[in-house]
Design an enzyme around this catalytic site. Structure first.
Site, PDB file in Angstrom:
ATOM      1  N   ARG A 144      73.184 151.289 -33.578  1.00  0.00           N
ATOM      2  CA  ARG A 144      73.921 152.254 -32.564  1.00  0.00           C
ATOM      3  C   ARG A 144      74.618 153.100 -33.635  1.00  0.00           C
ATOM      4  O   ARG A 144      74.646 152.718 -35.064  1.00  0.00           O
ATOM      5  CB  ARG A 144      75.056 151.484 -32.026  1.00  0.00           C
ATOM      6  CG  ARG A 144      75.827 150.711 -32.698  1.00  0.00           C
ATOM      7  CD  ARG A 144      77.054 150.338 -31.794  1.00  0.00           C
ATOM      8  NE  ARG A 144      78.342 151.633 -31.879  1.00  0.00           N
ATOM      9  CZ  ARG A 144      79.524 151.403 -31.610  1.00  0.00           C
ATOM     10  NH1 ARG A 144      79.953 150.270 -31.419  1.00  0.00           N
ATOM     11  NH2 ARG A 144      80.254 152.490 -31.751  1.00  0.00           N
ATOM     12  N   GLU A 183      83.120 156.529 -29.239  1.00  0.00           N
ATOM     13  CA  GLU A 183      83.557 156.044 -30.599  1.00  0.00           C
ATOM     14  C   GLU A 183      83.349 156.994 -31.809  1.00  0.00           C
ATOM     15  O   GLU A 183      82.549 156.304 -32.603  1.00  0.00           O
ATOM     16  CB  GLU A 183      83.742 154.506 -30.758  1.00  0.00           C
ATOM     17  CG  GLU A 183      84.164 153.552 -29.595  1.00  0.00           C
ATOM     18  CD  GLU A 183      84.126 151.974 -30.030  1.00  0.00           C
ATOM     19  OE1 GLU A 183      84.716 151.210 -29.328  1.00  0.00           O
ATOM     20  OE2 GLU A 183      83.093 151.895 -30.834  1.00  0.00           O
ATOM     21  N   GLU A 339      88.672 150.551 -23.659  1.00  0.00           N
ATOM     22  CA  GLU A 339      88.245 149.415 -24.049  1.00  0.00           C
ATOM     23  C   GLU A 339      89.134 148.471 -24.374  1.00  0.00           C
ATOM     24  O   GLU A 339      89.843 148.878 -25.547  1.00  0.00           O
ATOM     25  CB  GLU A 339      86.768 149.561 -25.001  1.00  0.00           C
ATOM     26  CG  GLU A 339      85.700 150.191 -24.300  1.00  0.00           C
ATOM     27  CD  GLU A 339      84.699 150.223 -25.305  1.00  0.00           C
ATOM     28  OE1 GLU A 339      84.681 149.304 -26.337  1.00  0.00           O
ATOM     29  OE2 GLU A 339      83.701 150.942 -25.193  1.00  0.00           O
ATOM     30  N   PHE A 389      77.697 137.747 -27.887  1.00  0.00           N
ATOM     31  CA  PHE A 389      78.779 136.587 -27.973  1.00  0.00           C
ATOM     32  C   PHE A 389      79.941 137.364 -27.759  1.00  0.00           C
ATOM     33  O   PHE A 389      81.218 136.762 -28.076  1.00  0.00           O
ATOM     34  CB  PHE A 389      78.827 136.017 -29.298  1.00  0.00           C
ATOM     35  CG  PHE A 389      77.436 135.205 -29.531  1.00  0.00           C
ATOM     36  CD1 PHE A 389      77.204 134.183 -28.501  1.00  0.00           C
ATOM     37  CD2 PHE A 389      76.753 135.279 -30.716  1.00  0.00           C
ATOM     38  CE1 PHE A 389      75.869 133.410 -28.801  1.00  0.00           C
ATOM     39  CE2 PHE A 389      75.546 134.453 -31.027  1.00  0.00           C
ATOM     40  CZ  PHE A 389      75.106 133.900 -29.964  1.00  0.00           C
TER      41      PHE A 389
END
Length: 699
Positions: A144, A183, A339, A389
């Site tokens: 990303r 972000e 977030e 995870f």
């Protein structure tokens, strides 16, 4: 279905829903503050990635969202490859479906532009647009992160997809907020590609006009670095030893501005079609490469992502610091927690799970400090990819799990807090915060490797937090008129405007407290003529003839029994008086802490790193001199939010004993009355609506 052109989708209003921003009855004053249309309580939800799941999972997800009280989700953040599978060919079918499903379920949409992750076809067609590291390594596809922020091809492609999305969904009643990119500055904060170098030169032309001004600002007479032509200037790549610090500082400024231009590019494309608020999610604490003071007025609503460092014992204090910084960026207005995590993240060395009740405390601490929307990454835990995870609202364990039960309870808690919507926290104490100063201090060849601006700010903030003081962060050149006290734990760089602003603040009766290595340089990392600290020596009433940094691990005793580490100064007083002196070390016998009267105010200087009770004593002394009330040291977080005619006290017990007496009123979370002698249980939260007479109005 593939759409070559975007046609706005028209939708009927579902029963009980708000059709548009114009029809919304908001509980905040839209004349002074834009907020999310249709908001009737604190927003609750998260980042949703339906494209990662088969179609039958969507219905299950939406059922669970409704059960948990979710009323806002962010979608589309990493979906560019689906929405534009080939350049200029658009397919919005999955967005059409999911937005309609969410709308019918009564869940609003924060619709993102997917430009944080350009598709594979873009990398293949425009390889020169890749971001390049300082060492000259082009960054490949497969993760990303933005390509070069200065790439003309990227700017064109990102504007095109943003415009198509806005044209198609601006009239959809589910879409109440636009979310540009994701972000900025993480993970790519700067690029050394050719387009960036060209853009940097133009930025420098605008800043300095001519090469004479640039050579003077950068001090290029040193080491023979003088420039005779603009095209001789490169980005500050890795060099044989230390690269010109003023050049690196300017490149940091340029890089932040280049990212901001990317945001404006997409924002303006959306605004051509849409009236809904537009934002992007900051990482105010954890992304140091973006100057968010410059960004704050470019977004309609401040939004932030925050993740605990699981291994920090006092990470709840760092959470509060992040929330206070976001409220400060919002100029006190409500903001969005875009977030945070329900439990462990996936990217820390050891990803510590949150203990029972911790997710609730974390969320409501953000609300206490001004967040009127609280969202998680992510709605459903992933099965594949780098973040499988990472915790989620719907965990891998599903409904039969403690985490899910906590999420449902939290959704109910947030729904009960509608009276808080639009109320605000207030602060009379501020801490100076300046990204440019941090960039400059972090450059090479500083007097000690132990200089750490973040550590000093964290230490001062923690001391104030434990005394129950609500803190704003402020740029040192900003309006200081509403504050009684300004702390400057690490203001290495102060330009002339900031220095004069501090002088005016103190002269008018303010109380100012600076820590060591502050006021040392000006705009271009240049030392003003004369002794240190050139930007503060008059207001502090002293000069520093020489820095006296300490050896690694060395501690020095002060006359009052305190101990310092990291630093000391050879101080000569020029009007200030000594509060306490050094008993030992390289500055033995000299002033360690000083106080100076300046105009109608007072300025303190602490020339060493104090910790624990020693720092607490210094902070309390400054607060006492300013006449500000403070609490005994406590693990009970207490923040007051003020509405037009209602006052709310939020208390969170982070400690291991009950506490927090002295608050009287009705707890919005339980509906029960709280007596003034009633203690708050360990790990619990209460949000008490109090009468104005039972709460200190402006602490």
């Amino acid at each position: 279905m593939t759409h070559q052109t975007g046609t706005p989708v028209q939708h009927a209003t579902a029963t009980g829903q708000i059709d548009s921003a114009a029809d919304a009855t908001l509980l905040v004053d839209e004349d002074t503050h834009r907020w999310i249309p249709g908001s009737r309580t604190i927003r609750f939800g998260g980042d949703y990635n339906p494209e990662q799941w088969p179609r039958e999972t969507w219905d299950e997800d939406i059922r669970l969202m409704r059960e948990a009280g979710v009323n806002l989700v962010s979608i589309g953040i990493f979906s560019w490859a689906l929405l534009e599978p080939r350049e200029g060919v658009y397919d919005f079918s999955f967005l059409d479906d999911i937005i309609d499903l969410l709308w019918k379920a009564g869940i609003d949409v924060d619709l993102a532009t997917p430009t944080a992750s350009p598709p594979a076809w873009f990398y293949r067609k425009y390889p020169h647009a890749r971001a390049v590291t300082r060492e000259g390594i082009p960054l490949a596809f497969g993760s990303r992160g933005i390509v070069s922020p200065s790439s003309p091809e990227y700017r064109k492609a990102s504007r095109a997809i943003a415009s198509r999305l806005a044209a198609r969904y601006a009239s959809h009643p589910a879409v109440v907020l636009w979310h540009v990119h994701n972000e900025y500055g993480t993970p790519v904060s700067e690029s050394y590609d050719d387009a960036s170098v060209i853009a940097f030169r133009e930025w420098l032309r605008q800043r300095y006009t001519d090469l004479e001004g640039l050579n003077d600002a950068w001090g290029t007479a040193f080491w023979g670095q003088r420039y005779g032509e603009w095209d001789e200037i490169d980005a500050p790549r890795a060099t044989a030893v230390v690269t010109n610090p003023a050049q690196r500082l300017d490149f940091a400024r340029f890089s932040s501005e280049a990212l901001l231009e990317c945001y404006r590019n997409e924002r303006d494309a959306i605004r051509e079609h849409s009236t809904q608020p537009i934002t992007t999610n900051f990482m105010a604490i954890t992304c140091p490469s973006v100057d968010l003071w410059a960004w704050a007025d470019e977004v309609d609503i401040i939004a932030n992502d925050h993740y605990l460092i699981g291994e920090q014992a006092d990470n709840h204090i760092h959470l509060s610091r992040s929330a206070d910084l976001c409220r400060s960026l919002a100029h006190g207005k409500p903001w969005i927690l875009m977030e945070h995590s329900t439990s462990a993240v996936n990217w820390q060395p050891r990803n510590i799970a949150k203990r029972p009740g911790e997710m609730r405390r974390n969320t409501l601490a953000h609300v206490a400090r001004g967040a009127d929307a609280t969202l998680f990454f992510q709605i459903r835990a992933g099965r594949k990819g780098a973040e499988k995870f990472h915790s989620a609202l719907i965990p891998q364990a599903g409904e039969d799990s403690r985490k899910w039960r906590e999420a449902v309870r939290l959704g109910g808690d947030v729904a009960a807090l509608s009276p808080l919507l639009g109320s605000r926290a207030h602060a009379r104490v501020a801490i100076a915060w300046d990204w440019a100063s941090f960039w400059a201090q972090d450059l090479d060849f500083r007097p000690s490797a132990d200089l750490d601006h973040r550590e000093r700010i964290e230490a001062f903030y923690a001391a104030l937090w434990r005394r129950g003081i609500t803190v704003d962060f402020v740029h040192p050149a900003a309006d200081l008129g509403t504050y009684d006290v300004l702390f400057a734990p690490a203001s290495y760089l102060l330009d002339d405007d900031a220095a004069e602003n501090i002088r005016s603040f103190v002269a008018a009766g303010g109380h100012f407290a600076a820590s060591f290595f502050s006021g040392i340089v000006s705009t271009s990392d240049d030392v003003p003529y004369g002794a240190y600290p050139g930007q503060l020596r008059d207001v502090l009433g002293l000069v520093v003839e020489e820095f006296l940094p300490l050896r690694e691990g060395e501690r020095v005793a002060l006359q009052d029994g305190a101990h310092g580490r990291v630093w000391s100064d050879d101080i000569t007083l020029r009007g200030a008086v000594t509060v306490t002196s050094y008993n030992e070390g390289p500055a033995a016998g000299g002033p360690a802490i000083t106080r100076n009267s300046f105009g109608d105010g007072t300025a303190w200087y602490v020339s060493t790193a104090l910790d624990g009770d020693d720092l607490d004593g210094f902070v309390v002394g400054v607060l006492g001199a300013a006449g500000l009330p403070y609490s005994p040291v406590s693990d009970i977080e207490t923040v007051t939010r003020f509405g037009e005619d209602r006052t709310f006290v939020v208390q969170i017990n982070h400690g291991d004993v009950p506490g927090g007496a002295g608050v009287e009123g009705v707890d919005l979370l339980t509906g029960e009355r709280v007596g003034s002698s009633e203690l708050l249980a360990v790990g619990e939260v209460r949000v008490v609506e109090v009468s104005s007479s039972s709460s200190d109005a402006r602490s």
